[in-house]
Scaffold this motif. Structure first.
Motif, PDB file in Angstrom:
ATOM      1  N   ILE A 196      -0.273 -11.950 -20.206  1.00 38.33           N
ATOM      2  CA  ILE A 196      -0.007 -11.864 -18.857  1.00 38.33           C
ATOM      3  C   ILE A 196      -0.090 -13.044 -17.966  1.00 38.33           C
ATOM      4  O   ILE A 196       0.070 -12.929 -16.770  1.00 38.33           O
ATOM      5  CB  ILE A 196      -0.883 -10.734 -17.939  1.00 38.33           C
ATOM      6  N   THR A 254       5.945  -8.512 -20.705  1.00 36.26           N
ATOM      7  CA  THR A 254       4.790  -8.396 -19.412  1.00 36.26           C
ATOM      8  C   THR A 254       4.443  -7.155 -19.143  1.00 36.26           C
ATOM      9  O   THR A 254       3.406  -6.559 -18.783  1.00 36.26           O
ATOM     10  CB  THR A 254       5.285  -9.343 -18.296  1.00 36.26           C
ATOM     11  N   ASP A 300       2.579  -5.173 -21.919  1.00 35.35           N
ATOM     12  CA  ASP A 300       1.362  -5.548 -21.924  1.00 35.35           C
ATOM     13  C   ASP A 300       0.454  -5.142 -20.712  1.00 35.35           C
ATOM     14  O   ASP A 300      -0.745  -4.667 -21.129  1.00 35.35           O
ATOM     15  CB  ASP A 300       1.200  -7.020 -22.129  1.00 35.35           C
ATOM     16  N   CYS A 301       1.025  -5.140 -19.705  1.00 35.82           N
ATOM     17  CA  CYS A 301       0.245  -4.746 -18.687  1.00 35.82           C
ATOM     18  C   CYS A 301      -0.248  -3.168 -18.515  1.00 35.82           C
ATOM     19  O   CYS A 301      -1.240  -2.578 -18.256  1.00 35.82           O
ATOM     20  CB  CYS A 301       1.068  -5.205 -17.051  1.00 35.82           C
ATOM     21  N   GLY A 328      -2.763  -2.535 -20.980  1.00 30.34           N
ATOM     22  CA  GLY A 328      -4.041  -2.982 -20.320  1.00 30.34           C
ATOM     23  C   GLY A 328      -4.509  -1.838 -19.332  1.00 30.34           C
ATOM     24  O   GLY A 328      -5.718  -1.450 -19.521  1.00 30.34           O
ATOM     25  N   TRP A 345      -5.069  -9.338 -11.145  1.00 32.54           N
ATOM     26  CA  TRP A 345      -3.758 -10.075 -11.893  1.00 32.54           C
ATOM     27  C   TRP A 345      -2.754  -9.346 -12.512  1.00 32.54           C
ATOM     28  O   TRP A 345      -1.763  -9.576 -12.592  1.00 32.54           O
ATOM     29  CB  TRP A 345      -4.438 -11.138 -12.491  1.00 32.54           C
ATOM     30  N   SER A 346      -3.287  -8.428 -13.352  1.00 31.38           N
ATOM     31  CA  SER A 346      -2.399  -7.577 -14.122  1.00 31.38           C
ATOM     32  C   SER A 346      -1.612  -6.587 -13.263  1.00 31.38           C
ATOM     33  O   SER A 346      -0.141  -6.789 -13.849  1.00 31.38           O
ATOM     34  CB  SER A 346      -3.208  -6.630 -15.131  1.00 31.38           C
ATOM     35  N   ARG A 405       1.198  -9.087 -12.032  1.00 32.39           N
ATOM     36  CA  ARG A 405       2.447  -9.330 -13.072  1.00 32.39           C
ATOM     37  C   ARG A 405       3.110  -8.199 -13.335  1.00 32.39           C
ATOM     38  O   ARG A 405       4.437  -8.639 -13.363  1.00 32.39           O
ATOM     39  CB  ARG A 405       1.369  -9.825 -14.369  1.00 32.39           C
TER      40      ARG A 405
END
Length: 130
Positions: free
Chosen positions: A10, A23, A26-27, A30, A109-110, A113
Motif C-alpha cells: 500500500i 493495491t 492488498d487493501c 487488509g 491510509w489503506s 489508497r
C-alpha cells in the motif's frame, strides 16, 4: 549510481493498471483482516463492533470482486469516522472506540489508497478492448 528500493504494497506508487489492481487486492485483504479482528473483539468485549465488522467485510468483498469506486469511498468514510472516534477517545471526549491511533491511521491510509487505485483502474488505466 545508487538505486532506490522499490516500495511494495500500500506504500508503492501506482504507475500502471497492474499496480492499481494489486493495491486494490492488498487493501481488500487488509479490510477483511480488520473485519475479522473486529468480529473477534466484538464477540468477547463489545457486540456493537459486529456492525463495523460487517460493513468492512461487505465493502471489502465488493471492492475485491468488482473494483468498485463506491465501495472504496464507503470504506474511506468508515475509516475517517473510525479515526475520528479513536482521536476523540484518546482525548477523553468519547468513551466508545479504540485507542490504537497507529491502527486507525493505517486503516485510513489503506482506504485512501483503495480510492486512488479504483479511480485509476476505472479512469487513467482503464483497459480498452480493441
Amino acid at each position: 549510481m545508487e538505486q532506490k528500493a522499490k516500495k511494495h504494497g500500500i506504500f508503492a506508487k501506482i504507475q500502471s493498471r497492474e499496480d492499481a489492481l494489486k493495491t486494490i487486492k492488498d487493501c481488500s485483504k487488509g479490510f477483511f483482516f480488520i473485519a475479522i479482528m473486529l468480529a473477534c473483539v466484538g464477540y468477547f468485549m463489545a457486540p456493537s463492533l459486529f456492525i463495523d465488522a460487517a460493513l468492512y467485510a461487505v465493502f471489502a468483498g465488493i471492492l475485491f470482486m468488482w473494483k468498485s469506486r463506491i465501495a472504496a469511498v464507503c470504506l474511506l468514510i468508515i475509516a475517517c469516522f473510525s479515526t475520528y472516534m479513536t482521536i476523540m477517545n484518546l482525548l477523553g471526549l468519547e468513551a466508545e472506540g479504540g485507542s490504537n491511533i497507529a491502527l486507525a491511521i493505517l486503516i485510513l491510509w489503506s482506504a485512501i489508497r483503495a480510492v486512488e487505485a479504483t479511480f485509476k483502474v476505472h479512469g487513467q488505466y482503464v483497459q480498452v478492448d480493441v
